[in-house]
Design a protein around this motif. Structure first.
Motif, PDB file in Angstrom:
ATOM      1  N   ASN A 123       4.648  -4.923  -0.075  1.00  0.00           N
ATOM      2  CA  ASN A 123       3.977  -4.575   1.188  1.00  0.00           C
ATOM      3  C   ASN A 123       2.525  -5.058   1.231  1.00  0.00           C
ATOM      4  O   ASN A 123       1.826  -4.809   2.213  1.00  0.00           O
ATOM      5  N   ARG A 124       2.064  -5.689   0.166  1.00  0.00           N
ATOM      6  CA  ARG A 124       0.707  -6.261   0.083  1.00  0.00           C
ATOM      7  C   ARG A 124      -0.375  -5.193   0.296  1.00  0.00           C
ATOM      8  O   ARG A 124      -1.372  -5.418   0.969  1.00  0.00           O
ATOM      9  N   MET A 125      -0.160  -4.020  -0.257  1.00  0.00           N
ATOM     10  CA  MET A 125      -1.094  -2.917  -0.012  1.00  0.00           C
ATOM     11  C   MET A 125      -2.472  -3.168  -0.621  1.00  0.00           C
ATOM     12  O   MET A 125      -3.469  -2.729  -0.080  1.00  0.00           O
ATOM     13  N   VAL A 148      -6.802   2.526   0.944  1.00  0.00           N
ATOM     14  CA  VAL A 148      -5.438   2.792   1.439  1.00  0.00           C
ATOM     15  C   VAL A 148      -5.198   4.300   1.440  1.00  0.00           C
ATOM     16  O   VAL A 148      -5.444   4.976   0.437  1.00  0.00           O
TER      17      VAL A 148
END
Lengths: 317, 62
Positions: free
Chosen positions: B37-39, B10
């Protein structure tokens, strides 16, 4: 009052030392960009200016577009309109506008891209078979392209058994552009080697590829080469997973934002772009949010060459 | 151009989050946002939290 134009009509017709003939055009460069005197000073300066302008984004003014290689040029300029009086006296009434058709052998995708310029009313530079770049000189220095009041490119079509299938561009110029103020630069490079860009269509990969509304500030974006359809994710996954490779704009409000984070999804072949929360919060429901890649020059600086990322517009839910 | 860093796939905008931290974004709020945000959703919940703690501290001290 007398009429006397003797001092202003005609001029010496001697042979100069640095004159050059206009040969068969090999490439057209479509652009409204006007080169400065310094940029036209020599081949190297012009090369640098061409690269810079060719790497502009489609949405920017002054971008230079290169035609496919022109293989056959036909001069379709007709005879001027004349009238003959009863005693045999003949006079030209209207000069004929220069009209040319250019044949090329591009593939379907490049052909379609070039055909998309039909209706182009901008200007046109040409590079001839001797690699001479032709332009119109400006009174204050520098140069601009020739006017093209009519520009049409036939769309691709099937080949046939009687001859090589070619595409055709049909161009009408302004005759006055050829009467004076023409400049030329001999190039020592092949313009086709400078920049070769193809467009990438961006897609919403979040909802079964069904765009374009969003209730969150997280966007799943993928991309395919226009026309060819090749997905760019596998080759550019890492290099586009960066907050500085993308731009976001609230088209409705005319504001630009930033991305707070970018990750990737292998299963969706998508970059997951998170728009800064403050920018998203400032957008109203119904606002149009446009996401696009940075311009090709910035991509090139990041090591990504050969593509220009398109734009995708979402409506905030 | 913003400063950025990539951690576990990320890419983070350091300048943006430093500004948010200066305006009061706490580590706990940051972690909650990014889990929402399910990063890092490919990781187990415990590991997600550990990575996000690392991200927050890195950004804060960059």
């Amino acid at each position: 009052m007398s009429v006397n134009v003797c001092a202003t009509i005609g001029n010496n017709t001697g042979k100069g030392t640095c004159d050059v003939r206009m040969k068969r055009p090999k490439y057209m460069l479509l652009s409204d960009y006007e080169f400065s005197e310094e940029e036209l000073a020599d081949s190297d300066s012009l090369k640098a200016a061409l690269i810079r302008q060719m790497l502009k984004a489609n949405r920017e003014s002054g971008k230079v577009y290169l035609s496919p290689k022109l293989r056959v040029v036909n001069d379709n300029t007709g005879d001027p309109n004349v009238q003959t009086l009863a005693d045999g006296y003949e006079e030209v009434l209207n000069e004929a506008q220069p009209k040319y058709s250019y044949q090329f052998t591009a593939g379907v995708c490049q052909h379609q891209s070039f055909a998309n310029f039909s209706g182009w009313a901008g200007r046109n530079y040409r590079i001839d078979q001797d690699n001479v770049f032709w332009y119109k000189t400006k009174s204050g220095g520098g140069g601009k392209g020739f006017q093209t009041p009519s520009f049409y490119v036939d769309p691709p079509r099937d080949g046939n058994s009687s001859g090589i299938a070619t595409g055709t561009a049909r161009v009408t110029f302004e005759i006055d552009d050829f009467k004076s103020n023409i400049g030329a630069v001999k190039l020592d490079f092949d313009v086709a080697d400078l920049v070769n860009l193809v467009d990438v269509d961006l897609e919403d990969r979040e909802d079964d590829y069904d765009s374009p509304s969003s209730n969150t500030n997280v966007f799943y974006i993928g991309g395919k080469i226009k026309c060819q359809g090749a997905d760019i994710y596998d080759t550019l996954k890492a290099s586009l997973a960066n907050v500085n490779r993308w731009t976001v704009e609230n088209v409705t409000q005319g504001t630009t934002g930033t991305f707070s984070a970018v990750s990737t999804s292998d299963s969706l072949k998508a970059w997951i772009l998170t728009v800064a929360a403050s920018f998203w919060a400032a957008a109203d429901s119904g606002d149009k949010i446009r996401i696009t890649g940075v311009d090709p020059a910035t991509l090139k600086a990041a090591g990504i060459t050969g593509i220009e990322l398109g734009a995708i517009v979402f409506t905030k839910g | 151009m913003s400063r950025d860093i990539t951690i576990e796939g990320v890419n983070w905008n350091i300048d943006y989050y430093q500004s948010a931290i200066a305006e009061g974004l706490t580590e706990q709020q940051f972690i909650q946002q990014q889990i929402w945000n399910r990063m890092y959703s490919q990781f187990a919940p415990f590991d997600q939290t550990k990575i996000l703690e690392q991200v927050y501290q890195h950004i804060k001290n960059a």
